[in-house]
Design a protein around this motif. Structure first.
Motif, short mmCIF file in Angstrom:
data_model
loop_
_atom_site.label_atom_id
_atom_site.label_comp_id
_atom_site.label_asym_id
_atom_site.label_seq_id
_atom_site.Cartn_x
_atom_site.Cartn_y
_atom_site.Cartn_z
N PHE A 17 0.84 -1.20 0.00
CA PHE A 17 0.00 0.00 0.00
C PHE A 17 0.87 1.26 0.00
CE2 PHE A 17 -2.81 -3.14 2.25
CZ PHE A 17 -3.64 -3.34 1.15
N THR A 18 0.31 2.34 -0.50
CA THR A 18 1.12 3.55 -0.66
C THR A 18 0.69 4.71 0.26
OG1 THR A 18 -0.20 3.83 -2.67
CG2 THR A 18 2.07 3.18 -2.96
N GLY A 19 -0.36 4.49 1.06
CA GLY A 19 -0.73 5.55 2.02
C GLY A 19 -1.99 6.29 1.63
N ILE A 20 -3.11 5.60 1.73
CA ILE A 20 -4.38 6.15 1.22
C ILE A 20 -4.85 7.39 1.99
CG2 ILE A 20 -5.86 4.66 2.68
CD1 ILE A 20 -7.65 4.43 0.10
N ARG A 21 -5.44 8.33 1.25
CA ARG A 21 -6.19 9.43 1.86
C ARG A 21 -7.53 9.52 1.13
NH1 ARG A 21 -3.94 13.86 0.15
NH2 ARG A 21 -2.18 12.89 -0.89
N LEU A 22 -8.59 9.76 1.89
CA LEU A 22 -9.91 9.84 1.26
C LEU A 22 -10.49 11.22 1.43
CD1 LEU A 22 -12.04 6.66 2.13
CD2 LEU A 22 -10.78 7.17 0.04
N GLN A 23 -11.23 11.65 0.42
CA GLN A 23 -12.02 12.87 0.54
C GLN A 23 -13.39 12.58 -0.06
OE1 GLN A 23 -10.26 16.35 -1.17
NE2 GLN A 23 -8.42 16.20 0.08
N GLU A 24 -14.30 13.53 0.07
CA GLU A 24 -15.58 13.36 -0.60
C GLU A 24 -15.34 13.37 -2.11
OE1 GLU A 24 -18.83 12.92 0.54
OE2 GLU A 24 -17.65 12.45 2.33
N PRO A 25 -16.07 12.58 -2.90
CA PRO A 25 -15.94 12.67 -4.36
C PRO A 25 -16.18 14.10 -4.84
CG PRO A 25 -17.26 10.76 -3.75
CD PRO A 25 -17.01 11.54 -2.49
N ALA A 26 -15.52 14.49 -5.91
CA ALA A 26 -15.63 15.86 -6.42
C ALA A 26 -17.03 16.14 -6.93
CB ALA A 26 -14.62 16.05 -7.54
N GLU A 27 -17.38 17.42 -6.95
CA GLU A 27 -18.71 17.78 -7.44
C GLU A 27 -18.66 18.41 -8.82
OE1 GLU A 27 -20.42 19.99 -4.28
OE2 GLU A 27 -20.75 18.16 -3.11
N TYR A 28 -17.47 18.65 -9.31
CA TYR A 28 -17.35 19.14 -10.69
C TYR A 28 -16.03 18.67 -11.28
CZ TYR A 28 -14.18 22.71 -8.85
OH TYR A 28 -13.15 23.36 -8.25
N ALA A 29 -16.00 18.69 -12.63
CA ALA A 29 -14.78 18.27 -13.32
C ALA A 29 -14.05 19.50 -13.85
CB ALA A 29 -15.14 17.35 -14.47
N ALA A 30 -12.75 19.33 -14.05
CA ALA A 30 -11.87 20.35 -14.65
C ALA A 30 -11.75 21.57 -13.73
CB ALA A 30 -12.32 20.70 -16.04
N GLY A 31 -11.95 22.80 -14.26
CA GLY A 31 -11.77 23.99 -13.43
C GLY A 31 -10.31 24.19 -13.05
N LEU A 32 -10.12 25.02 -12.03
CA LEU A 32 -8.76 25.38 -11.62
C LEU A 32 -7.89 24.18 -11.19
CD1 LEU A 32 -7.50 28.05 -11.87
CD2 LEU A 32 -8.16 28.61 -9.52
N PRO A 33 -8.44 23.24 -10.41
CA PRO A 33 -7.58 22.11 -10.01
C PRO A 33 -7.01 21.36 -11.21
CG PRO A 33 -9.64 22.08 -8.79
CD PRO A 33 -9.77 23.16 -9.81
N ALA A 34 -7.80 21.26 -12.28
CA ALA A 34 -7.32 20.52 -13.46
C ALA A 34 -6.14 21.25 -14.09
CB ALA A 34 -8.45 20.37 -14.47
N VAL A 35 -6.25 22.58 -14.19
CA VAL A 35 -5.16 23.37 -14.77
C VAL A 35 -3.91 23.18 -13.90
CG1 VAL A 35 -4.39 25.70 -15.40
CG2 VAL A 35 -6.80 25.05 -15.68
N LYS A 36 -4.13 23.24 -12.59
CA LYS A 36 -3.00 23.13 -11.66
C LYS A 36 -2.31 21.75 -11.81
CE LYS A 36 -2.36 22.94 -6.82
NZ LYS A 36 -3.17 22.61 -5.68
N VAL A 37 -3.11 20.70 -11.79
CA VAL A 37 -2.54 19.35 -11.86
C VAL A 37 -1.86 19.13 -13.21
CG1 VAL A 37 -3.08 16.88 -11.86
CG2 VAL A 37 -4.16 18.38 -10.19
N ALA A 38 -2.49 19.63 -14.30
CA ALA A 38 -1.90 19.47 -15.64
C ALA A 38 -0.51 20.09 -15.66
CB ALA A 38 -2.79 20.15 -16.68
N LEU A 39 -0.42 21.31 -15.16
CA LEU A 39 0.87 22.01 -15.21
C LEU A 39 1.88 21.36 -14.27
CD1 LEU A 39 -0.27 25.71 -15.63
CD2 LEU A 39 0.48 24.09 -17.38
N GLN A 40 1.41 20.89 -13.11
CA GLN A 40 2.33 20.20 -12.19
C GLN A 40 3.00 19.01 -12.88
OE1 GLN A 40 -0.16 19.10 -8.93
NE2 GLN A 40 0.44 20.84 -7.65
#
Ligand SMILES: Nc1nc2c(c(=O)[nH]1)N[C@H]1C(S)=C(S)[C@@H](COP(=O)(O)OP(=O)(O)OC[C@H]3O[C@@H](n4cnc5c(=O)[nH]c(N)nc54)[C@H](O)[C@@H]3O)O[C@H]1N2
Ligand SMILES: Nc1nc2c(c(=O)[nH]1)N[C@H]1C(S)=C(S)[C@@H](COP(=O)(O)OP(=O)(O)OC[C@H]3O[C@@H](n4cnc5c(=O)[nH]c(N)nc54)[C@H](O)[C@@H]3O)O[C@H]1N2
Ligand SMILES: [Mo]
Length: 767
Positions: A17-40
């Protein structure tokens, strides 16, 4: 972990195992987090300058086609960049600055590497020079291109019959490379051309050919602007085809409705914040799905039957729900279908599909009054025993509504690999096409074999049984992509020679034949030059449009050779001068290959000119409402049986799906952001009631066991996660769970492994 005698190889890799973390499933796709992750991802792998250059050339008219999925480009690509988060990850993966060179291979044996995770293996970098793994050795060592070609030619000549060789293709290859490869394989003397389609949209191809006369979809991108209803069935576009969300957004903005049918409520279908619009990033975005039907795994046929039954009942009263004129003019089998539907009980069907009747009625009301309907689908429909029937049932609904061959309506099988459809069009297939054979004879002066070849599942079996001894792959990661990992491992390891033409290191290079070659090749994004002049190649997108793709980034190494030239190298050494095709000459001149494609395959007229700009559409009889090649010259309704699942009390149905951070067997990262799962891939999504029944708690560690034909298969160590999924159903990621898919359990007619409906039981893991 399983091992082989000679080389001590771990077939499945680590189960840690690699160290799971859970959050609530997302309520929308893309947006700012997508831009951030893409560039990262991009910056980390390629650095800032290359990222900016690369991302701005991707999917632009003079640039290169995204190496990710096959979704088409809009007429006017966005100036902000026409790519999505996962396209950026695909580019970062290919254009990474890291290298797997001879020093790397001298340091790490295949035994050691096989204990790395797929994630680690993939992240090692780009392959830079041809390498050979000799029998009894555990270290790859450099080999010259010429010697590699000689070795392949020698082994191919040693075979008793050409049918002892298998030539796999993954769908990243250009039309030019695939055409030349198919030509070589036929000239060599076999049709053993399994390809990734066999595991992917083969069921779509079979169903659509039988009902509509062409194994491809009928809609164009513009149709989404006009569609009144788009049904998205068994597909997760937010992750796997993110640029499709822009098309869905347009449909919504024009007043269309979106219905999703999926055992999971995928975040990507709930709401979309278009990163290519400023307001998309900042404001609340566009809500996408109007109605979500949480169908049970593999009960789409039951659900689609209830919908059709209810529509038929309305139509019986008003006569205007179905398009009777269309049905009369263009279809065959309407009365039989209506009778067939009458033979089912509505109640029974509703119970089987597990969907609330009220929601079904809402969908029926929407469909009753609209006829511009598009149905999109992907692996959720194809990878079942009745995959072909799943799709035929979709075609039934479209035909009833007359939603075929008109603007805003039609079939939309959403393809996987960026040129999987093109590869098929230009001749990668294990079936014999007498017309293609004749055409090849006319153009090239030799007659291809007329014996059916092996598809993926049968190629695995032949290699496992020692009937096939040489395996050559144009791209892909056969070991991890194919079903029954341990059986497939034996199959590959049995081979005298395995050859992989690849861009990145993967597990198939490690779980190799007695002798193994890695032949590194240029990626999509890289500058491909001959005599100082850049070359381009062509690809076909998911909607049958052929266009150019021209790489521009500096190649990962000076020792990389393009795919057509590698194929030409192998062929010219194999045939020496004893063949009518000038292999070397042809392989170096893509324009000439295109002329030959034009001469051999219908629809490519004037390809060298017409592929410019946004390209050209290939012929499509459905768009022209021409069903003349089908029985009675008409589109066919189908009477499909219900899928048969006789699950015992303790059994569950498992679907193997993609996380948001992977491209098939390439693991970009360990997060599945939209589903709220971080830093772990060894998970299983489960309904709380099923957990309670088994006394399981969140993060309990279980093994999954599949029993088929008396053989037990086990996938060990997965963390239980409570999730909104129908009772009796579970979900986990592939390729980790491919070990559970029996090699001999596949769809009727299409032979696609049943990766979305594996019967399993669970046991608590003791380690
Ligand atoms: N980023 C990224 N892009 C990709 C890929 C990738 O791995 N990563 N892979 C590419 C390839 S080769 C392909 S083929 C496509 C795959 O694209 P998808 O088909 O979207 O991929 P899967 O993850 O297999 O998703 C299948 C979806 O079907 C649902 N499903 C499973 N079983 C059933 C069922 O019985 N009924 C219904 N109605 N739904 C079901 C699952 O919940 C899931 O949402 O994506 C392509 N694009
Ligand atoms: N259980 C389960 N199994 C599945 C699926 C599932 O949903 N569930 N999905 C199936 C589907 S839909 C598919 S399409 C298959 C995918 O099967 P494959 O196409 O065989 O697998 P990929 O992971 O896409 O292949 C990745 C490898 O391709 C090579 N590569 C990448 N780009 C290039 C290129 O430009 N040229 C060359 N020569 N090589 C390149 C790299 O070396 C990389 O390691 O897996 C199938 N397997
Ligand atoms: Mo695929």
């Amino acid at each position: 972990m399983s091992t082989i005698k000679k080389r001590n190889i771990s077939v499945l890799g680590p189960e840690t195992f690699t160290g799971i973390r859970l959050q609530e499933p997302a309520e929308y796709a893309a947006g700012l987090p997508a831009v951030k992750v893409a560039l990262q991802h991009a910056f980390k792998e390629m650095g800032v300058v290359k990222s900016v250059n690369g991302l701005f050339q991707m999917n632009q008219k003079d640039g290169f086609d995204c190496p990710g999925c096959a979704w088409p480009d809009p007429k006017k690509p966005s100036k902000l960049g026409e790519y999505c988060e996962n396209g950026a990850k695909a580019l970062a993966e290919e254009a990474t600055n890291k290298r797997v060179n001879k020093d790397f291979f001298a340091k790490h044996s295949v035994e050691e590497l096989s204990n790395w995770s797929d994630y680690q293996i993939g992240k090692s970098g780009r392959l830079t020079e041809p390498m050979v793994l000799k029998p009894d050795s555990i270290y790859y060592e450099p080999i010259s291109w010429e010697n590699a070609y000689e070795l392949i030619a020698e082994r191919l000549h040693q075979l008793d019959t050409p049918d002892q060789a298998v030539f796999y293709t993954s769908g990243r290859s250009s039309n030019e490379a695939a055409f030349l490869y198919g030509l070589f394989v036929r000239a060599f003397g076999t049709n053993n051309m399994p390809d990734c389609s066999n595991m992917c949209h083969e069921s779509s191809g079979v169903a659509l050919s039988e009902t509509l006369g062409i194994g491809k979809g009928s809609v164009k991108l513009e149709d989404f602007d006009q569609a009144e209803i788009v049904m998205v069935i068994g597909q997760n576009p937010g992750t796997n085809h993110p640029r499709m969300l822009s098309a869905l957004q347009k449909c919504k903005q024009n007043g269309g409705k979106i219905i999703s049918i999926n055992p999971l409520e995928e975040a990507g279908l709930i709401r979309f914040k278009n990163p290519q619009e400023v307001k998309g990033v900042l404001a609340s975005g566009t809500s996408l799905t109007d109605i979500h039907l949480q169908v049970k795994i593999n009960q789409d046929v039951s659900l689609l039957k209830v919908i059709q039954k209810k529509l038929a009942a309305l139509d019986a009263e008003t006569k205007d729900v179905f398009d009777h004129q269309f049905i009369e003019t263009y279809t065959n089998g309407y009365e039989e279908l209506i009778k067939h539907l009458e033979s089912y009980s509505e109640k029974e069907l509703i119970k089987l599909c597990g969907v609330e009747e009220g929601l079904i009625d809402e969908v029926v009301q929407l469909l009753a009054k609209r006829d511009k309907v598009i149905i999109c689908w992907a692996m959720g429909l194809t990878q079942h025993k009745n995959g072909v029937n799943n799709i035929k049932e979709c075609v039934n609904l479209l035909l009833l509504k007359g939603s075929i061959g008109k603007p805003g309506a039609g079939t939309c099988p959403v393809r996987g690999h960026s040129n999987v459809q093109g590869d098929r069009t230009v001749g990668i297939m294990h079936h014999v096409s007498p017309a293609l054979n004749e055409s090849i004879k006319k153009t090239f002066g030799f007659m291809p074999p007329d014996k059916e070849g092996l598809d993926t599942v049968h190629a695995i079996e032949a290699m496992n049984q020692g009937k096939a001894k040489v395996f050559i792959a144009l791209g892909g990661n056969f070991l991890s992509a194919a079903s029954d990992t341990e059986y497939t491992a034996e199959a590959l390891q049995n081979c005298e020679l395995t050859v992989n033409i690849s861009t990145k290191l993967n597990r198939t290079h490690l779980v190799a034949g007695k002798t193994s070659l890695i032949l590194p090749t240029l990626g999509r994004s890289e500058l491909d030059q001959k005599d100082g002049k850049p070359r381009f190649f062509t690809v076909e997108n998911s909607m049958g449009k052929v266009h150019r793709s021209k790489g521009m980034l500096k190649p990962a190494s000076d020792n990389l050779i393009s795919e057509p030239e590698i194929i030409g190298g192998i062929a010219s050494v194999y045939f020496k001068d004893g063949h009518p095709v000038q292999w070397k000459l042809l392989s170096e001149n893509y324009e000439l290959i295109r002329e030959k494609i034009e001469a051999t395959i219908k629809g490519f007229e004037d390809i060298n000119t017409r592929s410019k700009g946004s390209g050209f559409y290939l012929p499509n009889n459905v768009r022209d409402l021409d069903f003349s090649k089908l029985p009675k010259g008409k589109a066919q309704f189908s009477c499909c049986d219900l899928p048969k699942h006789t699950l015992k009390e303790d059994e569950l149905l498992l679907m193997t799906i993609r996380s948001h951070d992977q491209f098939n067997t390439t693991i970009y990262g360990l997060d599945d952001r939209y589903r709220g799962i971080y830093n772990e891939r060894r998970i299983v999504l489960m309904n709380v009631k099923d957990m309670n029944k088994r006394n399981l708690k969140k993060f309990d560690v279980i093994n999954m066991i599949s029993l088929y034909d008396g053989k037990e298969r086990k996938a060990s160590r997965f963390l239980v996660i409570p999730y909104s999924i129908p009772q009796g159903n579970i979900a986990a990621y592939f390729p980790e769970t491919n070990v559970l898919v029996p090699y001999n359990h596949y769809a009727d007619k299409s032979n696609t492994p049943i990766s979305k409906s594996i019967i399993v039981t669970l046991e608590v893991s003791l380690v």
